[in-house]
Structure formats: C-alpha cells, structure tokens
Enzyme design. Sequence first.
Site, PDB file in Angstrom:
ATOM      1  N   SER A 100       0.813  -1.225   0.000  1.00  0.00           N
ATOM      2  CA  SER A 100       0.000   0.000   0.000  1.00  0.00           C
ATOM      3  C   SER A 100       0.847   1.277   0.000  1.00  0.00           C
ATOM      4  O   SER A 100       1.589   1.514  -0.934  1.00  0.00           O
ATOM      5  CB  SER A 100      -0.954  -0.049   1.189  1.00  0.00           C
ATOM      6  OG  SER A 100      -1.821   1.034   1.164  1.00  0.00           O
ATOM      7  N   ASP A 247      -5.587   2.523  -3.795  1.00  0.00           N
ATOM      8  CA  ASP A 247      -6.936   2.366  -3.238  1.00  0.00           C
ATOM      9  C   ASP A 247      -7.387   3.656  -2.562  1.00  0.00           C
ATOM     10  O   ASP A 247      -8.545   3.800  -2.195  1.00  0.00           O
ATOM     11  CB  ASP A 247      -7.046   1.152  -2.297  1.00  0.00           C
ATOM     12  CG  ASP A 247      -6.113   1.216  -1.104  1.00  0.00           C
ATOM     13  OD1 ASP A 247      -5.221   2.086  -1.076  1.00  0.00           O
ATOM     14  OD2 ASP A 247      -6.271   0.369  -0.204  1.00  0.00           O
TER      15      ASP A 247
HETATM   16 MG    MG Z   1      -3.429   1.556  -0.106  1.00  0.00          MG
END
Ligand code: MG
Length: 459
Positions: A100, A247
């Site tokens: 991430s 995301d």
């Molecule tokens: Mg992320």
Amino acid sequence: MVAASRLFGTNGVRGVFGESMTPHLVHKLGVAIGVYYGTGSTGIVGSDYRQTSDCLKASLVSGLTSAGADVLDIGYLPTPGVQYVTKISDVEFGVVITASHNPPEFNGIKLIHNDGVEVPRPIEVNVENHVAGQAHGTVSWGRVGRVHYSGSGVSSYVRGMLKHIDVDRVKSAGLTAVVDTGNSVGALVTPILLSKLGVRVISVNGNLDGRFPGRPSEPTPSNLGLMSEVARDNGADFGVAHDGDADRAIFCTSSGEFQYGDRTVALIARWWFERDSQRRIVTPVSSSTLIEDIASEYDAEIIWTEVGSIRVSRKMLETGTKLGGEENGGVFFGPHQPVRDGAMAAALMVQILSETNQGIEELLNSLPNYYQFKDKVSCPSPLKERIVALVKDHYSDHEIDETDGLKVRKPDGWILIRKSGTEPIIRCFSEAKNETHANQYGETAINLIKELVDSAPDM
Ligand code: MG
C-alpha cells in the site's frame, strides 16, 4: 493448542523485504492459502509495482500451485482492480502483493474473498495456523495447479467504473486534471479512465518505478507539493494523488490546496444523498464531524465502525449500505464495489464537477470547517488497556463512544483515544470548530496519557 503467531495485521501481512517479508514466508503463505481453498480452486493474483513484487509473486504462485490451486495471474494492477476482477470472475479467492502506502522496501500480501472484499479474520487465522504448523501441504505431482495469464484486468476494471459515470456529460465539461500516481500501479488506470471521460490529464510521477523515486508513497500534504504546483501552474480543475496500490485518492484544488479525505467524502456523500433514496453512509469513528453535518442536512443515517477499511467494507456488505468513506482518502462506492477505490473516487469527482457546474473550490467552500490534531504517546503494550481504562475514568463526566477506543464528546468537537493493535503506542486524535480548542483537547489528552504511563508501576 497454542495460537500461531499473528501474521495478518489490519491490512494483510506486511514487512520489509528480506527481514520479516521473505520469499520463503510468502511461499509458505501460498501453500497455506492453497490448502485452505483446496485442490482445484482458482485464485487471481495481482501486484503493485514494487521492486520486490515480481520476486514475491513467483514464491506465492509456487506455493499456491504446489498445494493444488490454479492461478490466474493478472499482472500489475491497483488493489481495487484485483478486488474487482476477483468479484466478477468465477474464482474462489484473490491475492494482492502490495504494501500500500509503505516505503518501497516494504511489501505484503492481502487475501481477498470471492466477493472482492478482504477475507474475514477466521480465514486469516486458519492460514496463520497452517504457516506455523509443520504440515507441508504439497500435493502429488499430477494434482499441482497450473498458471494462466490474463492481460484484460485493467480494461475490465476501467469498464466496470465507467458504468457508473455519465460519460457524455463529463466529456462535455472539458475538465483538466493533474494525476500523481507516485510511480506505481495507479498510473495504469486513472490517467486512462479520466482520458476516456474526455478529461485532459497531466501526469506527475506517472512512470512505473518500483523504487518510488518521485515521492514517498503515502499521499500526505508534504509528499504532494509537486502535484499542487503543477495543478496551480497549469490551470487544472483539480489534482488527484494515489498511494502505492491506488486504493486511496487525495485531491487538491485548482489553486493547489491539499484536501483531507473527509472533505472529499463529504462532497461525494452530499452528491449521493441528493440522488439515492437510501441516504446512509458507513464511516469509522475517526471521521470528521463534517460527515455528521452533511448527513443531518439530508436526514441521512451514519453507521459508525472501528478504524480500518475492512471494517467499513464488511459493514457495508452486512447492512447493504452503498456508500462508505474514510478520512485518509478512502472512498467506497458500493454500486461499483464496497471497497476503497482511488480511481473510482477520481471518476466520481469528475461526475460531480460536471453535474454541478461548479469548481472544486466553490464546492469545498460550502462545507463547514474543522480543525484537527493528531499525536501519539509511547506506552508499553501490557499497560495499554489499563491506561485507556484510566483515561475513561478521567472523562467519566463526558459522553463517550466506545466503538473503537474512546471517543470523548466535547461541546464543539471530540477526542479519540485508541491503543494501537500492533505497536506500543496510544494514538490521540481530536477535532473542533476552533483551532485552539482542537489543539487544547488533543494536548490535554496526550499529557494525561503521558502522566498515567509515567506513574504506572513497571510491568
Ligand atoms: Mg493503499
């Protein structure tokens, strides 16, 4: 039986490559996941663009196939892209190789259920127990899984998002956007998605480079100076930045002003409540009062959750709620998928700008303003629980919400005190309409926690 040591944190298994995150561990995780889903199951595997992602994918795929699972390798894709393809395909599970927003030396594994959402904790425990155990899980040669490759992940994901956007309307608005994808997989999706919507895209850090040379991966104000500058100097309508697995989406205005995620969520919520009869949103207790203000404008319901994107996703599924949001730039648009999705957030923003015919500044200026304070205190892990209980006693004359930690209500704001699940720290987050109050609330709580930690007997 002694519980296996915990590998999965709030966002999957993470660590520094070569230290806690090794090809050997990832192979064992692959075997454990393959054993859990069984011989003949199929899993989708995708990764972000970290330098170590190819290496770890080879280990993972070797583990999965040696346990008898087939693999559909969809290459480099944002986490929400892998989640979307997992959801729409006839497969049992998905795995994303990503860390991430962490620095480039980190990498990790996220396990996705066939509904596209991260698996619930009991499945993680099953995988952890298998990794800790001695059973190898390798099947006989004739039952070893195969690997198939698909290059259509990006196009399926982009088509999936476009279904929710009025393409002609956005095209007619003639917007310009600066897109900072931080040298990772967002570059494969967001510029293409926005271009298909007729948006003129100016890319920043759009070259894929697994060492993330352009900027640190987390979309914080200090990391997004270039995006702001380019937006301001080129007359863009807005800027949008993603983290390493795209995301999350963080926006800046045409004048380059950074916007915290809950302001974007508030704009999207307002737009959604005007259109959808459900008028409900799922959000963690750390979200700004701004979300409550927007909800009360529309008589909408808020479902509060613990902090963590998986809590929001699972609560959306459980309650059939179509919208979720987080202060860190997580936008969950259920009609597409109930997981946070950076490219979808960018598409919703251009939809809103084209429908309202207002600039992003004007829209944001119509929102109430809040000030926030964030800090943390070191606290030995065995003491954390007791310290939080003592803090609760201290604020016993206040209204306290215990959805996650202590959310102490103040007349014009709140203080959130949470013990970290993984580190020896207690976090404190406060908010108020007035900057002095926000700081005062936060600093008072921080000092109180420090005193309590210092006066606690050694453990
Ligand atoms: Mg992320």
